[in-house]
Write an enzyme that holds these catalytic residues in place. Structure first.
Site, PDB file in Angstrom:
ATOM      1  N   GLU A  43      24.932  19.513  -4.679  1.00  0.00           N
ATOM      2  CA  GLU A  43      23.984  18.263  -4.788  1.00  0.00           C
ATOM      3  C   GLU A  43      24.747  17.230  -3.909  1.00  0.00           C
ATOM      4  O   GLU A  43      25.910  17.023  -3.418  1.00  0.00           O
ATOM      5  CB  GLU A  43      24.461  17.645  -6.277  1.00  0.00           C
ATOM      6  CG  GLU A  43      23.734  16.404  -6.234  1.00  0.00           C
ATOM      7  CD  GLU A  43      23.904  15.520  -7.545  1.00  0.00           C
ATOM      8  OE1 GLU A  43      23.298  14.371  -7.617  1.00  0.00           O
ATOM      9  OE2 GLU A  43      24.763  15.799  -8.369  1.00  0.00           O
ATOM     10  N   ASP A 112      41.377  10.412  -5.982  1.00  0.00           N
ATOM     11  CA  ASP A 112      41.157   9.075  -5.370  1.00  0.00           C
ATOM     12  C   ASP A 112      42.203   8.226  -5.737  1.00  0.00           C
ATOM     13  O   ASP A 112      42.522   7.881  -6.935  1.00  0.00           O
ATOM     14  CB  ASP A 112      39.606   8.903  -5.717  1.00  0.00           C
ATOM     15  CG  ASP A 112      39.314   7.295  -5.293  1.00  0.00           C
ATOM     16  OD1 ASP A 112      39.984   7.067  -4.140  1.00  0.00           O
ATOM     17  OD2 ASP A 112      38.316   6.423  -5.822  1.00  0.00           O
ATOM     18  N   ASP A 114      43.454   4.230  -4.904  1.00  0.00           N
ATOM     19  CA  ASP A 114      42.823   3.217  -4.470  1.00  0.00           C
ATOM     20  C   ASP A 114      44.134   2.024  -4.228  1.00  0.00           C
ATOM     21  O   ASP A 114      44.646   1.892  -5.360  1.00  0.00           O
ATOM     22  CB  ASP A 114      41.695   2.569  -5.276  1.00  0.00           C
ATOM     23  CG  ASP A 114      41.090   1.468  -4.726  1.00  0.00           C
ATOM     24  OD1 ASP A 114      41.430   0.492  -4.151  1.00  0.00           O
ATOM     25  OD2 ASP A 114      39.781   1.578  -4.745  1.00  0.00           O
ATOM     26  N   GLY A 164      38.309   4.720   4.557  1.00  0.00           N
ATOM     27  CA  GLY A 164      37.640   3.800   5.083  1.00  0.00           C
ATOM     28  C   GLY A 164      37.790   2.344   5.125  1.00  0.00           C
ATOM     29  O   GLY A 164      37.566   1.504   5.808  1.00  0.00           O
TER      30      GLY A 164
END
Length: 412
Positions: A43, A112, A114, A164
């Protein structure tokens, strides 16, 4: 922050047409050169202007993916799992009586991290801000998780990718990791989670298991490396971030000390001398703790873990059908490309030195007609991905040889 013109539709279309490494992304996801289900049943989800979100896209090869990306010109796109059938045909699959034919089968184990989750301990930046100084927290997270996944779980196909803006992603492509069920993914995340509890909870590290009031449980061997890495960065971190300089900072520290007598002694001292530097406050705490028993010494170790251990977004890792931003996308807020990061040199990585899409297009224009990503500062990052792919392909060939030998032995 990037000006909107730097990530305008015209700029992004040029980036996708001339710079995005579609072939490398295809081979990385497909784990072979010839298309197979690992790619064709994947996907892909696209985010378009004004937050239009298109899910359940799938493609037969890199060329199809590139054609659709250029046609849609998304602000970014995300990658999901390999399903039991093509995502575009999910309605047909679901129409079968069993109702279970459209299900995720394989997917990289992803993580992930952060920077905003470190707002309680960093002082140089807040919210979406990030600088070389607070990158030290991310660098330590990479060192700790990279080592844990390799030594405790045996994984070795790890791709770290800068988000990013203010964080980092990890994609684990080992065959064993690809096949993990949601239950097993939750187990892996649980084994790696140390920091728990919200803002209202002072002590966020409880990893020692059974013990007594005077003799706490031992630190699990799985956390020894994390403790050692945290200890190595501890004094530089205190000098740089001054975590305990403010009254809120040192009072938070004292909430983590179990000995009330030590807390009262230091509280009175620091109230009278508010300007004591963080490293000196820590040395004073160590001096008070010395000779008072294992409970207080263990508390010091736990404090270091609480300030330095990786903060994981657990929900990202728990489910096979979770979507994660593709490497080499452009972050719309900064204009920076989501590039791979070498875990062995992560402390030298500067998020503010990552090339922007406009910078790359200017380099491309300067290189002249016929130039591509190889003529820009994107090259070392694509090369890093390609070297990673070589390792994955070697693993695939080894598994195939082992399968052939086993089949031969069984038929003998």
């Amino acid at each position: 922050m990037a000006d909107s013109a730097e990530t305008s539709p015209e700029v992004m279309l040029q980036f996708y047409r001339m710079l995005y490494p579609f072939k490398s992304i295809f081979t990385w996801l497909n784990q072979e050169h010839a298309p197979k289900d690992l790619f064709t049943n994947r996907e892909f989800a696209f985010t378009l202007k004004e937050d239009v979100y298109l899910r359940y896209n799938c493609f037969s090869n890199a060329e199809e993916l590139k054609k659709q990306v250029c046609a849609l010109n998304p602000t970014r796109f995300e990658i999901g799992p390999m399903y039991s059938s093509r995502p575009s045909e999910r309605k047909l699959a679901r129409s079968v009586k069993s109702g279970k034919l459209f299900t995720p089968l394989k997917r990289e184990l992803v993580f992930d991290i952060d920077m905003t989750d470190y707002d309680g301990v960093r002082t140089c930046c807040t919210s979406a801000g990030i600088c070389k100084r607070c990158w030290a927290f991310i660098a330590n997270a990479v060192r700790v998780l990279d080592s844990a996944l390799r030594t405790q779980f045996g994984y070795h196909q790890l791709l770290w990718v800068y988000s990013g803006r203010r964080g980092i992603h990890l994609w684990v492509s080992d065959d064993e990791a690809m096949g993990l069920t949601d239950e097993l993914r939750r187990a892996v995340v649980g084994a790696l989670t140390v920091i728990e509890g919200g803002k209202e909870m002072a002590k966020k590290v409880n990893v020692r298991g059974m013990g007594t009031k005077s003799h706490p449980g031992d630190l699990p061997p799985s956390l020894w490396h994390a403790r050692d890495e945290g200890s190595r960065m501890w004094y530089p971190l205190l000098d740089d971030q001054e975590c305990f300089l403010s009254e809120d900072g040192w009072r938070t520290l004292l909430k983590l000390v179990p000995d009330k007598k030590i807390v009262e002694t230091l509280e009175k001292r620091w109230e009278k001398q508010p300007g004591i530097e963080s490293s000196k406050k820590w040395n004073e705490l160590k001096a008070e703790v010395k000779g008072t028993g294992a409970r207080n010494l263990a508390a010091l170790e736990d404090i270091i873990l609480q300030y330095t251990y990786p903060r994981l977004d657990a929900e990202v890792s728990k489910h096979r059908n979770h979507l994660l931003k593709a490497p080499f996308c452009v972050h719309p807020k900064t204009g920076r490309v989501c590039v791979p990061v070498d875990p062995n040199r992560v402390e030298n990585f500067d998020p503010n030195a990552v090339p922007t899409v406009m910078q790359l297009l200017q380099e491309l224009d300067k290189a002249g007609e016929g130039a591509n990503w190889e003529h820009t500062s994107l090259k070392p990052y694509v090369d890093m991905l390609d070297r990673h792919i070589v390792g994955i392909l070697d693993d695939v060939r080894r598994r195939e040889r082992a399968r052939v030998v086993l089949q031969h032995d069984l038929n003998w």
